[in-house]
Write an enzyme that holds these catalytic residues in place. Sequence first.
Site, PDB file in Angstrom:
ATOM      1  N   ARG A 103      18.285  -7.614 -30.573  1.00 20.13           N
ATOM      2  CA  ARG A 103      18.118  -6.556 -31.592  1.00 20.13           C
ATOM      3  C   ARG A 103      17.491  -5.366 -30.888  1.00 20.13           C
ATOM      4  O   ARG A 103      16.333  -5.426 -30.457  1.00 20.13           O
ATOM      5  CB  ARG A 103      17.216  -7.064 -32.723  1.00 20.13           C
ATOM      6  CG  ARG A 103      16.698  -5.941 -33.594  1.00 20.13           C
ATOM      7  CD  ARG A 103      16.073  -6.411 -34.862  1.00 20.13           C
ATOM      8  NE  ARG A 103      17.085  -6.893 -35.782  1.00 20.13           N
ATOM      9  CZ  ARG A 103      16.870  -7.151 -37.061  1.00 20.13           C
ATOM     10  NH1 ARG A 103      15.671  -6.975 -37.583  1.00 20.13           N
ATOM     11  NH2 ARG A 103      17.843  -7.577 -37.835  1.00 20.13           N
ATOM     12  N   HIS A 130      25.281  -3.758 -37.554  1.00 18.06           N
ATOM     13  CA  HIS A 130      24.622  -5.046 -37.810  1.00 18.06           C
ATOM     14  C   HIS A 130      25.723  -6.067 -38.148  1.00 18.06           C
ATOM     15  O   HIS A 130      25.851  -6.498 -39.291  1.00 18.06           O
ATOM     16  CB  HIS A 130      23.625  -4.879 -38.973  1.00 18.06           C
ATOM     17  CG  HIS A 130      22.622  -5.979 -39.079  1.00 18.06           C
ATOM     18  ND1 HIS A 130      22.547  -7.037 -38.195  1.00 18.06           N
ATOM     19  CD2 HIS A 130      21.630  -6.189 -39.994  1.00 18.06           C
ATOM     20  CE1 HIS A 130      21.548  -7.837 -38.564  1.00 18.06           C
ATOM     21  NE2 HIS A 130      20.988  -7.347 -39.644  1.00 18.06           N
ATOM     22  N   GLN A 133      25.127  -9.532 -39.986  1.00 15.92           N
ATOM     23  CA  GLN A 133      24.791  -9.385 -41.403  1.00 15.92           C
ATOM     24  C   GLN A 133      26.050  -9.281 -42.264  1.00 15.92           C
ATOM     25  O   GLN A 133      26.205  -9.988 -43.265  1.00 15.92           O
ATOM     26  CB  GLN A 133      23.931  -8.119 -41.579  1.00 15.92           C
ATOM     27  CG  GLN A 133      23.573  -7.833 -43.030  1.00 15.92           C
ATOM     28  CD  GLN A 133      22.572  -8.827 -43.578  1.00 15.92           C
ATOM     29  OE1 GLN A 133      21.508  -9.010 -42.996  1.00 15.92           O
ATOM     30  NE2 GLN A 133      22.889  -9.479 -44.696  1.00 15.92           N
ATOM     31  N   ASP A 222      20.684  -0.708 -49.236  1.00 17.32           N
ATOM     32  CA  ASP A 222      19.786  -0.997 -48.116  1.00 17.32           C
ATOM     33  C   ASP A 222      18.641   0.020 -48.210  1.00 17.32           C
ATOM     34  O   ASP A 222      18.717   0.989 -48.990  1.00 17.32           O
ATOM     35  CB  ASP A 222      20.576  -0.853 -46.791  1.00 17.32           C
ATOM     36  CG  ASP A 222      19.761  -1.226 -45.555  1.00 17.32           C
ATOM     37  OD1 ASP A 222      18.691  -1.852 -45.694  1.00 17.32           O
ATOM     38  OD2 ASP A 222      20.202  -0.883 -44.434  1.00 17.32           O
ATOM     39  N   CYS A 262      20.873  -6.409 -47.728  1.00 17.47           N
ATOM     40  CA  CYS A 262      20.661  -7.192 -46.498  1.00 17.47           C
ATOM     41  C   CYS A 262      19.227  -7.688 -46.389  1.00 17.47           C
ATOM     42  O   CYS A 262      18.963  -8.648 -45.669  1.00 17.47           O
ATOM     43  CB  CYS A 262      21.028  -6.345 -45.285  1.00 17.47           C
ATOM     44  SG  CYS A 262      20.178  -4.756 -45.247  1.00 17.47           S
ATOM     45  N   ARG A 290      23.109 -16.030 -43.431  1.00 11.67           N
ATOM     46  CA  ARG A 290      22.975 -15.486 -42.067  1.00 11.67           C
ATOM     47  C   ARG A 290      23.009 -16.634 -41.068  1.00 11.67           C
ATOM     48  O   ARG A 290      23.688 -16.572 -40.051  1.00 11.67           O
ATOM     49  CB  ARG A 290      21.637 -14.729 -41.927  1.00 11.67           C
ATOM     50  CG  ARG A 290      21.576 -13.377 -42.624  1.00 11.67           C
ATOM     51  CD  ARG A 290      22.451 -12.358 -41.947  1.00 11.67           C
ATOM     52  NE  ARG A 290      22.103 -12.187 -40.534  1.00 11.67           N
ATOM     53  CZ  ARG A 290      21.098 -11.451 -40.077  1.00 11.67           C
ATOM     54  NH1 ARG A 290      20.355 -10.750 -40.917  1.00 11.67           N
ATOM     55  NH2 ARG A 290      20.858 -11.345 -38.776  1.00 11.67           N
TER      56      ARG A 290
HETATM   57  N1  NVA Z   1      19.249  -0.522 -42.081  1.00 16.45           N
HETATM   58  C1  NVA Z   1      18.153  -1.449 -41.900  1.00 16.45           C
HETATM   59  C2  NVA Z   1      18.674  -2.856 -41.889  1.00 16.45           C
HETATM   60  C3  NVA Z   1      17.599  -3.906 -41.738  1.00 16.45           C
HETATM   61  C4  NVA Z   1      18.168  -5.290 -41.692  1.00 16.45           C
HETATM   62  C5  NVA Z   1      17.419  -1.117 -40.617  1.00 16.45           C
HETATM   63  O1  NVA Z   1      18.102  -0.866 -39.612  1.00 16.45           O
HETATM   64  O2  NVA Z   1      16.196  -1.115 -40.619  1.00 16.45           O
HETATM   65  N1   CP Z   2      18.637  -8.489 -42.760  1.00 13.01           N
HETATM   66  C1   CP Z   2      17.959  -8.595 -41.599  1.00 13.01           C
HETATM   67  O1   CP Z   2      18.488  -8.449 -40.495  1.00 13.01           O
HETATM   68  O2   CP Z   2      16.651  -8.913 -41.773  1.00 13.01           O
HETATM   69  P1   CP Z   2      15.523  -8.874 -40.638  1.00 13.01           P
HETATM   70  O3   CP Z   2      15.338  -7.437 -40.260  1.00 13.01           O
HETATM   71  O4   CP Z   2      14.293  -9.465 -41.289  1.00 13.01           O
HETATM   72  O5   CP Z   2      15.980  -9.690 -39.477  1.00 13.01           O
END
Ligand code: NVA
Ligand code: CP
Length: 305
Positions: A103, A130, A133, A222, A262, A290
Amino acid sequence: MKRDFLHISDFTSQEILDLISFTAELKIKLKNKEIFSPFEGHSLAMIFAKQSARTRVSFETGFNMLGGHAVYLSPDDISIGKREEVKDIARVLSGYNDMIMARLFDHQHIIELAEFSNVPVINGLTDYNHPCQIMADIFTIFENRDNLDDLKIVYVGDGNNIVHSWIHLATRIPLHFTCICPEGFEPDKEAIDFISDSDKSTFELSHDPINDVVGADIIYTDVWASMGQKDELNDRKKIFAPFQVNSNMLKSTGKKTLFMHCLPAERGREVTDNVIESTNSIVFNQAENRMHMQNAIMVMLAGKM
Ligand code: NVA
Ligand code: CP
């Protein structure tokens, strides 16, 4: 040749459908506590440059359930791209591990990580997309409806990494996908061009959260400010207020609409408490799935599907 999981659109329609079926099989196996250990003696490195609850726990638990061992590397451990070059860490981790999940902030970094790794690399979110997801989400929709026919998905909110992965999926699986966002918060032009050039799905970009939710099978939202943008939240709150998913919006679709997110959710901002707690909401199914979808992705990448 090793394969990576960086974008949904790197996979064919048939491969995506196969992953959906395989996820269903694997989920039943795990629920029945059947022993299935394709990763016995294998190790997964998990690099996190950003925070996570679902991604960290679902990958770690899933890989362990499939017989392997997962190593968590926190934002302070590797400092990818800062303490060490991405291409160096790629080769170092490939020497110890059978698979890498990462990530990261910069999408180019995940591409470079995959290019220089000798083992499969999985994208656990970047600023751009992502994919795990949205694969879990389409599986969740399939579980709830038993089919993916004539599916109208309306995303309301920021045109962010989640939207880019929906767009990539829509170039492979036929959807009616609408993104309703404030002006100036559209998805990247390159992603819009990608879906516009594909004849797989219909795509609409809208700034009208009142009229354009009509007919939605799914309303998805989101956070208004993603990780790395939290200092913009105060300014965004005013701009995004009309885009909040609340019970009035859900009622105005004119049909039974499922609500998806998500997570993590900032309750009271992009979604109200009563929507997330309503019977329309399938957010916790999404979160659970997931793990099942990622298990399927990892088994596929390891050539054991
Ligand atoms: N758009 C959000 C998704 C988190 C799972 C982020 O990137 O923080
Ligand atoms: N939806 C998701 O990726 O959650 P986290 O940021 O907690 O991993």
